[in-house]
Design a protein around this motif. Structure first.
Motif, PDB file in Angstrom:
ATOM      1  N   GLY A 115      44.507  51.718  29.179  1.00 29.21           N
ATOM      2  CA  GLY A 115      44.936  51.355  30.521  1.00 29.21           C
ATOM      3  C   GLY A 115      44.951  49.852  30.719  1.00 29.21           C
ATOM      4  N   SER A 116      45.584  49.457  31.781  1.00 27.48           N
ATOM      5  CA  SER A 116      45.659  48.054  32.173  1.00 27.48           C
ATOM      6  C   SER A 116      45.351  48.006  33.665  1.00 27.48           C
ATOM      7  N   ILE A 117      44.323  47.243  34.028  1.00 25.87           N
ATOM      8  CA  ILE A 117      43.794  47.274  35.382  1.00 25.87           C
ATOM      9  C   ILE A 117      43.851  45.876  35.989  1.00 25.87           C
ATOM     10  N   LEU A 118      44.357  45.778  37.204  1.00 24.99           N
ATOM     11  CA  LEU A 118      44.422  44.516  37.928  1.00 24.99           C
ATOM     12  C   LEU A 118      43.286  44.493  38.947  1.00 24.99           C
ATOM     13  N   PHE A 119      42.367  43.535  38.786  1.00 25.49           N
ATOM     14  CA  PHE A 119      41.233  43.368  39.695  1.00 25.49           C
ATOM     15  C   PHE A 119      41.532  42.265  40.691  1.00 25.49           C
ATOM     16  N   LYS A 120      40.972  42.410  41.896  1.00 26.01           N
ATOM     17  CA  LYS A 120      41.157  41.423  42.955  1.00 26.01           C
ATOM     18  C   LYS A 120      39.798  41.086  43.556  1.00 26.01           C
ATOM     19  N   VAL A 121      39.534  39.774  43.746  1.00 25.60           N
ATOM     20  CA  VAL A 121      38.275  39.321  44.333  1.00 25.60           C
ATOM     21  C   VAL A 121      38.530  38.783  45.736  1.00 25.60           C
ATOM     22  N   SER A 122      37.464  38.307  46.385  1.00 28.97           N
ATOM     23  CA  SER A 122      37.488  37.957  47.810  1.00 28.97           C
ATOM     24  C   SER A 122      38.582  36.984  48.223  1.00 28.97           C
ATOM     25  N   ASP A 123      38.844  35.949  47.431  1.00 30.41           N
ATOM     26  CA  ASP A 123      39.833  34.945  47.833  1.00 30.41           C
ATOM     27  C   ASP A 123      41.267  35.362  47.505  1.00 30.41           C
ATOM     28  N   GLY A 124      41.452  36.594  47.021  1.00 31.84           N
ATOM     29  CA  GLY A 124      42.784  37.092  46.681  1.00 31.84           C
ATOM     30  C   GLY A 124      43.179  36.854  45.241  1.00 31.84           C
ATOM     31  N   SER A 125      42.372  36.119  44.487  1.00 28.77           N
ATOM     32  CA  SER A 125      42.653  35.887  43.066  1.00 28.77           C
ATOM     33  C   SER A 125      42.581  37.197  42.299  1.00 28.77           C
ATOM     34  N   THR A 126      43.379  37.303  41.256  1.00 30.86           N
ATOM     35  CA  THR A 126      43.417  38.516  40.452  1.00 30.86           C
ATOM     36  C   THR A 126      43.265  38.182  38.969  1.00 30.86           C
ATOM     37  N   PHE A 127      42.876  39.197  38.220  1.00 26.18           N
ATOM     38  CA  PHE A 127      42.860  39.112  36.761  1.00 26.18           C
ATOM     39  C   PHE A 127      43.104  40.509  36.218  1.00 26.18           C
ATOM     40  N   GLN A 128      43.557  40.566  34.986  1.00 23.36           N
ATOM     41  CA  GLN A 128      43.896  41.845  34.384  1.00 23.36           C
ATOM     42  C   GLN A 128      42.943  42.152  33.236  1.00 23.36           C
ATOM     43  N   ILE A 129      42.487  43.389  33.187  1.00 22.88           N
ATOM     44  CA  ILE A 129      41.642  43.895  32.105  1.00 22.88           C
ATOM     45  C   ILE A 129      42.454  44.915  31.329  1.00 22.88           C
ATOM     46  N   GLU A 130      42.360  44.822  30.007  1.00 19.91           N
ATOM     47  CA  GLU A 130      43.013  45.782  29.129  1.00 19.91           C
ATOM     48  C   GLU A 130      42.138  45.924  27.894  1.00 19.91           C
ATOM     49  N   PRO A 131      42.430  46.879  27.015  1.00 21.73           N
ATOM     50  CA  PRO A 131      41.610  47.012  25.811  1.00 21.73           C
ATOM     51  C   PRO A 131      41.510  45.659  25.078  1.00 21.73           C
ATOM     52  N   GLY A 132      40.316  45.339  24.640  1.00 22.43           N
ATOM     53  CA  GLY A 132      40.084  44.067  23.961  1.00 22.43           C
ATOM     54  C   GLY A 132      39.434  43.014  24.843  1.00 22.43           C
ATOM     55  N   ILE A 133      39.293  43.301  26.138  1.00 22.32           N
ATOM     56  CA  ILE A 133      38.622  42.394  27.076  1.00 22.32           C
ATOM     57  C   ILE A 133      37.505  43.190  27.751  1.00 22.32           C
ATOM     58  N   ILE A 134      36.282  42.692  27.667  1.00 22.36           N
ATOM     59  CA  ILE A 134      35.154  43.367  28.298  1.00 22.36           C
ATOM     60  C   ILE A 134      34.988  42.850  29.719  1.00 22.36           C
ATOM     61  N   LEU A 135      34.802  43.756  30.651  1.00 18.24           N
ATOM     62  CA  LEU A 135      34.488  43.393  32.032  1.00 18.24           C
ATOM     63  C   LEU A 135      32.975  43.415  32.185  1.00 18.24           C
ATOM     64  N   LEU A 136      32.428  42.343  32.687  1.00 23.35           N
ATOM     65  CA  LEU A 136      31.009  42.279  33.011  1.00 23.35           C
ATOM     66  C   LEU A 136      30.908  42.322  34.527  1.00 23.35           C
ATOM     67  N   ALA A 137      30.498  43.464  35.055  1.00 27.43           N
ATOM     68  CA  ALA A 137      30.437  43.663  36.506  1.00 27.43           C
ATOM     69  C   ALA A 137      29.045  43.277  36.993  1.00 27.43           C
ATOM     70  N   GLU A 138      28.947  42.127  37.654  1.00 30.30           N
ATOM     71  CA  GLU A 138      27.677  41.656  38.191  1.00 30.30           C
ATOM     72  C   GLU A 138      27.789  41.296  39.668  1.00 30.30           C
ATOM     73  N   ASP A 139      28.843  41.736  40.317  1.00 24.04           N
ATOM     74  CA  ASP A 139      28.999  41.515  41.764  1.00 24.04           C
ATOM     75  C   ASP A 139      28.343  42.665  42.517  1.00 24.04           C
ATOM     76  N   VAL A 140      27.035  42.770  42.376  1.00 18.46           N
ATOM     77  CA  VAL A 140      26.289  43.903  42.921  1.00 18.46           C
ATOM     78  C   VAL A 140      25.890  43.732  44.387  1.00 18.46           C
ATOM     79  N   GLU A 141      26.110  42.558  44.946  1.00 18.32           N
ATOM     80  CA  GLU A 141      25.809  42.280  46.353  1.00 18.32           C
ATOM     81  C   GLU A 141      27.114  41.875  47.050  1.00 18.32           C
ATOM     82  N   GLY A 142      27.169  42.049  48.358  1.00 18.28           N
ATOM     83  CA  GLY A 142      28.317  41.569  49.123  1.00 18.28           C
ATOM     84  C   GLY A 142      29.493  42.509  49.108  1.00 18.28           C
ATOM     85  N   GLU A 143      30.686  41.937  49.356  1.00 23.26           N
ATOM     86  CA  GLU A 143      31.879  42.770  49.546  1.00 23.26           C
ATOM     87  C   GLU A 143      32.477  43.321  48.268  1.00 23.26           C
ATOM     88  N   GLY A 144      32.228  42.696  47.141  1.00 26.35           N
ATOM     89  CA  GLY A 144      32.708  43.241  45.880  1.00 26.35           C
ATOM     90  C   GLY A 144      34.174  42.968  45.592  1.00 26.35           C
TER      91      GLY A 144
END
Length: 126
Positions: free
Chosen positions: A66-95
């Motif tokens: 799969g190919s996933i487009l992530f969006k953060v608070s300021d509207g910036s985006t990035f794409q995750i696909e096989p070969g890129i590890i996502l480190l999810a550490e936004d455990v507080e706030g709006e996410g």
């Protein structure tokens, strides 16, 4: 972003003190023992996951398909696909939010990081 034999490309989601989310690019070393205790695989996507949410725990998310487009608070985006590890550490706030941009399914592994353990993330130099 390209992986080398000594590192795998990674993107880290994190929370600012004001509760907003952001991301940074970097890498994680290969062949380094990680402080984890369990992992699970998922192909299921629930609707709440696509809406803005904080990560439920510090964890690596490894995309298998799969190919996933992530969006953060300021509207910036990035794409995750096989070969890129996502480190999810936004455990507080709006996410963050995300959407599938290629195909219908996101196959992934969730690998929680042990409490207080190093995530081994190395931020790209600017």
């Amino acid at each position: 972003m390209k992986s080398t034999s000594a590192f795998i490309s990674a993107i880290r989601l994190f929370s600012h003190p004001d509760g907003t989310s952001a991301f940074e690019t970097g890498k994680i070393p290969t062949l380094k023992p990680m402080n984890t205790t369990t992992f699970w695989a998922s192909t299921v996507t629930e609707e709440w996951e696509k809406k803005k949410h904080a990560a439920p725990r510090r964890q690596y998310v490894v995309t298998l398909k799969g190919s996933i487009l992530f969006k953060v608070s300021d509207g910036s985006t990035f794409q995750i696909e096989p070969g890129i590890i996502l480190l999810a550490e936004d455990v507080e706030g709006e996410g963050h939010s995300w959407e599938i941009v290629n195909g219908q399914e996101w196959e992934r592994l969730y690998i929680p990081i042990a409490d207080g353990a190093d995530d081994f993330f190395i931020q790209d130099s600017e």
